[in-house]
Scaffold this motif. Sequence first.
Motif, mmCIF file in Angstrom:
data_model
loop_
_atom_site.group_PDB
_atom_site.id
_atom_site.type_symbol
_atom_site.label_atom_id
_atom_site.label_comp_id
_atom_site.label_asym_id
_atom_site.label_seq_id
_atom_site.Cartn_x
_atom_site.Cartn_y
_atom_site.Cartn_z
ATOM 1 N N SER A 1 0.959 -0.811 0.063
ATOM 2 C CA SER A 1 -0.108 0.023 0.742
ATOM 3 C C SER A 1 0.692 1.306 -0.516
ATOM 4 N N ALA A 2 2.295 1.161 0.406
ATOM 5 C CA ALA A 2 2.760 2.641 1.340
ATOM 6 C C ALA A 2 3.761 3.200 0.127
ATOM 7 N N VAL A 3 4.011 1.427 -0.729
ATOM 8 C CA VAL A 3 5.347 1.049 -1.073
ATOM 9 C C VAL A 3 4.519 2.342 -2.400
ATOM 10 N N PRO A 4 4.186 3.317 -3.192
ATOM 11 C CA PRO A 4 3.968 3.541 -4.621
ATOM 12 C C PRO A 4 4.236 5.157 -4.136
ATOM 13 N N GLU A 5 3.855 5.379 -3.390
ATOM 14 C CA GLU A 5 3.805 6.751 -2.167
ATOM 15 C C GLU A 5 5.243 7.136 -2.392
ATOM 16 N N PHE A 6 5.268 6.394 -1.092
ATOM 17 C CA PHE A 6 7.411 6.810 -1.002
ATOM 18 C C PHE A 6 8.291 6.234 -1.629
ATOM 19 N N GLY A 7 8.351 5.201 -2.479
ATOM 20 C CA GLY A 7 9.283 4.588 -3.040
ATOM 21 C C GLY A 7 10.312 3.539 -2.595
ATOM 22 N N PRO A 8 10.533 2.606 -2.854
ATOM 23 C CA PRO A 8 10.976 1.144 -2.009
ATOM 24 C C PRO A 8 12.266 1.943 -1.292
ATOM 25 N N ALA A 9 12.897 2.956 -1.763
ATOM 26 C CA ALA A 9 14.457 2.459 -1.305
ATOM 27 C C ALA A 9 13.713 3.880 0.084
ATOM 28 N N PRO A 10 12.969 5.151 0.337
ATOM 29 C CA PRO A 10 12.630 5.595 0.993
ATOM 30 C C PRO A 10 12.426 5.221 2.262
ATOM 31 N N LEU A 11 11.107 3.997 1.233
ATOM 32 C CA LEU A 11 10.270 3.595 2.606
ATOM 33 C C LEU A 11 10.883 2.633 3.800
ATOM 34 N N ILE A 12 11.687 1.625 2.836
ATOM 35 C CA ILE A 12 12.964 0.625 3.666
ATOM 36 C C ILE A 12 13.917 1.595 4.509
ATOM 37 N N THR A 13 14.607 2.564 4.374
ATOM 38 C CA THR A 13 15.238 3.810 4.730
ATOM 39 C C THR A 13 13.863 4.032 6.197
ATOM 40 N N LEU A 14 13.202 4.591 5.989
ATOM 41 C CA LEU A 14 13.039 5.256 7.137
ATOM 42 C C LEU A 14 12.449 3.502 8.093
ATOM 43 N N ARG A 15 11.669 3.188 7.227
ATOM 44 C CA ARG A 15 10.862 1.587 8.456
ATOM 45 C C ARG A 15 12.133 1.251 9.127
ATOM 46 N N MET A 16 13.150 1.284 8.416
ATOM 47 C CA MET A 16 14.892 0.345 9.764
ATOM 48 C C MET A 16 15.578 1.717 10.382
ATOM 49 N N THR A 17 15.185 3.038 9.628
ATOM 50 C CA THR A 17 15.866 3.965 10.884
ATOM 51 C C THR A 17 15.286 4.244 11.527
ATOM 52 N N LEU A 18 13.474 4.041 11.802
ATOM 53 C CA LEU A 18 13.269 4.618 12.757
ATOM 54 C C LEU A 18 12.959 3.296 13.781
ATOM 55 N N ALA A 19 12.962 2.592 13.301
ATOM 56 C CA ALA A 19 13.584 0.986 14.007
ATOM 57 C C ALA A 19 14.369 1.256 15.297
ATOM 58 N N ALA A 20 15.176 1.731 13.895
ATOM 59 C CA ALA A 20 16.944 1.322 15.043
ATOM 60 C C ALA A 20 16.426 3.045 16.020
ATOM 61 N N LEU A 21 15.844 3.976 15.638
ATOM 62 C CA LEU A 21 15.542 5.174 17.062
ATOM 63 C C LEU A 21 14.656 4.522 18.430
ATOM 64 N N VAL A 22 14.116 3.995 17.858
ATOM 65 C CA VAL A 22 13.148 3.674 18.961
ATOM 66 C C VAL A 22 13.096 2.634 19.983
ATOM 67 N N LEU A 23 14.293 1.615 19.355
ATOM 68 C CA LEU A 23 15.150 0.082 20.123
ATOM 69 C C LEU A 23 16.579 1.488 20.844
ATOM 70 N N LEU A 24 16.683 1.640 20.442
ATOM 71 C CA LEU A 24 18.195 2.412 21.202
ATOM 72 C C LEU A 24 18.205 3.214 22.422
ATOM 73 N N PRO A 25 17.612 4.105 22.567
ATOM 74 C CA PRO A 25 17.063 4.130 24.254
ATOM 75 C C PRO A 25 16.753 2.672 25.100
ATOM 76 N N VAL A 26 16.234 1.737 24.226
ATOM 77 C CA VAL A 26 16.211 0.328 24.981
ATOM 78 C C VAL A 26 16.887 0.053 25.498
ATOM 79 N N LEU A 27 18.057 -0.311 24.112
ATOM 80 C CA LEU A 27 19.155 -0.477 24.640
ATOM 81 C C LEU A 27 20.211 -0.108 25.567
ATOM 82 N N ALA A 28 20.392 1.094 24.837
ATOM 83 C CA ALA A 28 21.081 2.066 26.615
ATOM 84 C C ALA A 28 20.818 1.378 27.612
ATOM 85 N N TRP A 29 19.247 1.534 27.854
ATOM 86 C CA TRP A 29 18.755 1.391 29.591
ATOM 87 C C TRP A 29 19.035 0.002 29.598
ATOM 88 N N ARG A 30 19.185 -0.998 29.055
ATOM 89 C CA ARG A 30 19.967 -2.711 29.122
ATOM 90 C C ARG A 30 21.160 -2.428 29.629
#
Length: 317
Positions: free
Chosen positions: A39-68
């Motif tokens: 649904s989303a890839v026609p609007e974002f394009g493959p590279a921007p969508l996957i970049t956003l998906r990977m980067t945001l996931a890392a940003l969400v998990l970094l504080p958790v990893l730091a806390w641990r």
Amino acid sequence: MHPLKNSPPTPHPTVRPRHVIELLVLSLLWGSAYLFTRSAVPEFGPAPLITLRMTLAALVLLPVLAWRGGLPLLRIHWKTLLVQGTLFTSLSFMLIAWAALSLSAGLSAILSATAPMFGAVLAWLLLKERIQGWRLLGLVLGMAGVTVLVWGKVSLRGDPGSLRVTMAVGAGLASSLLWGYAANFSRRQLGHIDPVATTTGTMLAAGLFLMPWAAWQWQAQAAAGTLHWPSLRAWSEALFMAIFCSGLGMLMYFRLLREIGTVPTMSVTFMSPVVAIIAGSLYLGEAITLQIVLGCIVVLAGTALSVGLWPRRRQDH
């Protein structure tokens, strides 16, 4: 807080009820990812969508990893995490996203379900594991299932539409090939690392690796006058995939790899296509055809045989 201590993968893994629940949740998350990508890839394009998906996931998990107290693990194992994030994760997800421009969510998910089958073939080629009997039959059956799925869709003729679908199917299978190898690589090279560190490092490496590609794609679209701001629905789908499918999903995936092993964890690919087919029909209005149903059944049966999931118990006695 001191860094987390590394612990080796369970030598004789046992699948417990908790693991079964996690596998079901993971199948729901990853099954939904195919339809949200479609649904989303026609609007974002493959590279921007996957970049956003990977980067945001890392940003969400970094504080958790730091806390641990696990941030030092990223520095210690950065080379292995870099290989996992760039060579396997980013390229695999990019191939899936590009294929989603031409394939339905259900078909993309079924093609991805061949990953354990490719893993068995790679084990035969690289590790000299013997494939015979039921496993050999499974490989043949799995390939027959893929043939059923793409029959009438794939063509090498000059028709642009058919050629695009053919290339998309090839991209989906190539992604499965990468993912099948990556599962064994992760188990051997990253199985002793805390799953939060593995997930965070993998997502971070993949996001950083794809950023220049995404920037180039959006710049090219802007220059051509075809760049449009994605809709709220597309942004919501991208955020869901980043936080839940990639962040939470990959965390569960790496933890399951360490606790129960490669083959039981890869079984999640058997349930994801069912989720993608049903959800694709409800969410995107994709047709559930007899060809899709039969192809899915044959592919999953072949994959189960090829990796020894069935008839496993009879052989073990």
